[in-house]
Enzyme design. Structure first.
Site, short mmCIF file in Angstrom:
data_model
loop_
_atom_site.label_atom_id
_atom_site.label_comp_id
_atom_site.label_asym_id
_atom_site.label_seq_id
_atom_site.Cartn_x
_atom_site.Cartn_y
_atom_site.Cartn_z
N ASP A 1 34.85 19.92 -0.27
CA ASP A 1 34.33 19.24 0.71
C ASP A 1 34.69 18.79 2.42
O ASP A 1 35.44 19.84 2.68
CB ASP A 1 35.54 17.45 1.07
N SER B 1 31.27 11.55 3.86
CA SER B 1 31.23 12.36 2.65
C SER B 1 30.61 11.16 1.89
O SER B 1 30.40 10.95 1.00
CB SER B 1 33.33 12.12 2.23
N ASP C 1 36.63 10.88 14.02
CA ASP C 1 35.56 11.00 14.14
C ASP C 1 35.17 11.16 15.44
O ASP C 1 34.09 11.04 15.70
CB ASP C 1 35.13 10.00 12.97
N ASP D 1 34.93 1.74 2.32
CA ASP D 1 36.33 2.15 1.24
C ASP D 1 37.54 2.62 2.35
O ASP D 1 38.21 2.42 1.59
CB ASP D 1 36.10 3.79 1.40
N ASP E 1 38.37 19.06 3.85
CA ASP E 1 38.21 18.29 4.85
C ASP E 1 39.70 17.15 5.17
O ASP E 1 39.66 16.85 6.39
CB ASP E 1 37.20 17.03 4.19
N HIS F 1 41.03 17.37 9.17
CA HIS F 1 41.11 16.31 9.82
C HIS F 1 42.39 16.07 11.07
O HIS F 1 42.43 15.24 11.96
CB HIS F 1 40.98 14.71 9.09
N HIS G 1 34.52 15.77 12.01
CA HIS G 1 33.53 16.24 11.09
C HIS G 1 32.12 16.85 12.40
O HIS G 1 32.19 17.03 13.51
CB HIS G 1 31.79 15.61 10.15
#
Length: 510
Positions: free
Chosen positions: A16, A66, A157, A259, A400, A404, A460
């Site tokens: 990921d 994701s 993000d 989520d 991932d 972050h 990302h």
């Protein structure tokens, strides 16, 4: 091809956030010592996959994530995402006529309550988009319903301290009558790892107007910066004279991704919530969400944009063929290899087993970049050696989740940890006579410094991701996109690809 003549297991390992960028500078993927990946890359057929924009059902130039990635992988086709769907509705005016929204407004007009509109205020487009929040605020306010906005700040993000600019823009676009009620960093309001002590602080500010106070959102943001806390980590703060929620009010949740909004809504909405002693329950006149967040929340709220049902998913097709499958991840990515890979449905197919390894309880994952990869690897090796499964899908969260944090050194360690696990998995696959597909769902840790600001890069990327096909004799692969992975796995398993899967197998022989 019969089941007995196909390799077993066919295993997909998703690294990921492990994107591809040639330049080594601030590139954790290239700077890490990854002998297993390097050897597989040098000795096995390999290619690249597109994971962003229109190739995954997002607007052109929008980075993947994701949720989107796993939806596309599991569906075997490009899945139109909520972001462009909702944006189009806001542009063409149909949002104002949305039946669920009209019912929500009617309920609040009847009760005389306030609409508590909450969500991630960011142009990031991963969990929400601030343009959607502006549109909803204008519609509800124009209907004569009082609106209190609860801002969740991003910094994950988006650049870590970019909120001042786009939250400032957001505030200028709102009707004058709207109250800006609270500001909470997403670390608190959008936890998804059952860190209830974080969620509790957001709940207390939003529901009870308890916690630090500031005169307005930008003042709260500036104070957070002054204490060396970026957008993601803003302590839940009560703004102005906001006095909390009352019976007869309503909640309008603006995140379209499920989520990271579920836990907060669980506390506020579920009548039988027992994860911790959360205090009083507000009797809401109505609760509405941008999309379906969970089966257990569904009875208590309406939905503006129900998911378009997907049939003939990878897991479904494998189950109907009488094959067995295993999904594996640690907590942070468990929903992705289950719920999202299964088309956003909480369904477990016949012959599908699941293994969840708890993620470590640390404040941020740069403090433990290994996360739970060693334990996950142990279970993966045991599963391969058991001979029980025809297909295994495993997600390594480290590149991932550590990417972050913005820490290059930690991201390098994350990649090295995952490579060690990949080495053990590869050895087990060779012994079992299986086939290994290694890829990623989107990029992240290959770009750890923002080329524009020079600061840490925590979001990302738009980069392609590598894909390796190991131990499939005589096969070669070509470039593609995430939707092509399911057809590839079915081809390797000798299972017919259904017509609904419009992805194309990566195998040159297919």
């Amino acid at each position: 091809m019969s089941a007995s003549s196909t390799p077993r297991p066919v295993m997909l390992v998703i690294l990921d956030g492990f994107g591809w960028r040639e330049d080594e500078s601030d590139n954790a993927v290239r700077l890490a010592n990854t002998p297993t990946f390097d050897t597989l890359w040098a000795t096995s057929p390999h290619a690249f996959l597109k994971t962003s924009g229109e190739d995954v059902g997002l607007p052109d130039g929008q980075m993947g994530n994701s949720e989107v990635g796993h939806l596309n992988i599991g569906a075997g086709r490009v899945v139109m995402q909520e972001l462009p769907r909702i944006s189009r509705s806001a542009r063409d005016g149909s949002l104002a006529q949305n039946p669920a929204l009209l019912e929500f407004i009617a309920a609040l007009k009847a009760s005389g309550g306030t609409c508590h509109l909450m969500g991630l205020i960011s142009p990031g487009g991963v969990h929400a988009h601030q343009d959607h929040v502006v549109a909803l605020t204008k519609i509800v306010s124009a209907a004569g319903v009082p609106v209190a906005v609860h801002i969740f700040s991003d910094g994950r993000d988006t650049a870590p301290r970019s909120g001042e600019d786009f939250i400032g823009k957001f505030l200028k676009e709102l009707p004058d009558s709207v109250q800006i009620a609270t500001l909470s960093g997403r670390y608190y309001a959008m936890d998804r790892d059952r860190r209830w002590e974080r969620v509790a602080l957001a709940v207390e500010a939003i529901r009870d107007a308890k916690g630090p106070h500031a005169k307005d959102a930008l003042s709260a943001l500036q104070a957070s910066y002054a204490s060396d806390k970026g957008d993601e980590f803003v302590l839940p703060t009560v703004l102005g004279d906001y006095a909390g929620m009352k019976d007869g009010d309503g909640i309008l949740a603006c995140n379209f991704r499920a989520d990271r909004i579920r836990q907060l809504l669980d506390v506020l909405v579920l009548p039988d919530f027992t994860e911790y002693d959360s205090g009083r329950k507000v009797k809401f006149a109505a609760v509405c969400g941008m999309s379906r967040y969970s089966d257990h929340l569904a009875p208590y709220m309406s939905i503006l944009f129900p998911k378009v049902p997907l049939d003939d998913l990878l897991g479904d097709v494998v189950a109907k063929a009488g094959r067995t499958q295993l999904r594996m991840a640690e907590t942070e990515k468990y929903p992705h290899v289950t719920y999202f890979l299964n088309g956003g449905r909480e369904v477990q197919f016949d012959g599908e087993e699941r293994i969840l390894v708890p993620s470590p309880k640390v404040a941020t994952y740069d403090l433990q970049p290994e996360m739970s990869a060693p334990e996950l690897t142990d279970k993966a090796v045991a599963a391969i050696e058991s001979g029980k499964f025809d297909m295994i899908v495993l997600n390594f969260a480290n590149p991932d989740m550590v990417g972050h944090t913005g820490s290059l050194s930690a991201a390098i360690k994350a990649c090295e940890t995952v490579d060690q696990g990949l080495g053990r998995i590869n050895d087990a696959i060779v012994k079992a006579g299986g086939v290994l597909l290694v890829t990623a769902d989107h990029g992240n840790c290959e770009t750890m410094r923002d080329p524009v600001t020079g600061g840490a890069h925590t979001s990302h990327t738009l980069n392609v991701v590598p894909v390796i096909l190991a131990h499939a004799r005589g096969e070669t692969i070509h470039d593609g996109r995430l939707a092509d992975l399911a057809p590839t796995m079915l081809a390797l398993m000798g299972v017919k690809q259904p017509d609904a899967m419009t992805g194309v197998s990566l195998l040159e022989s297919a």
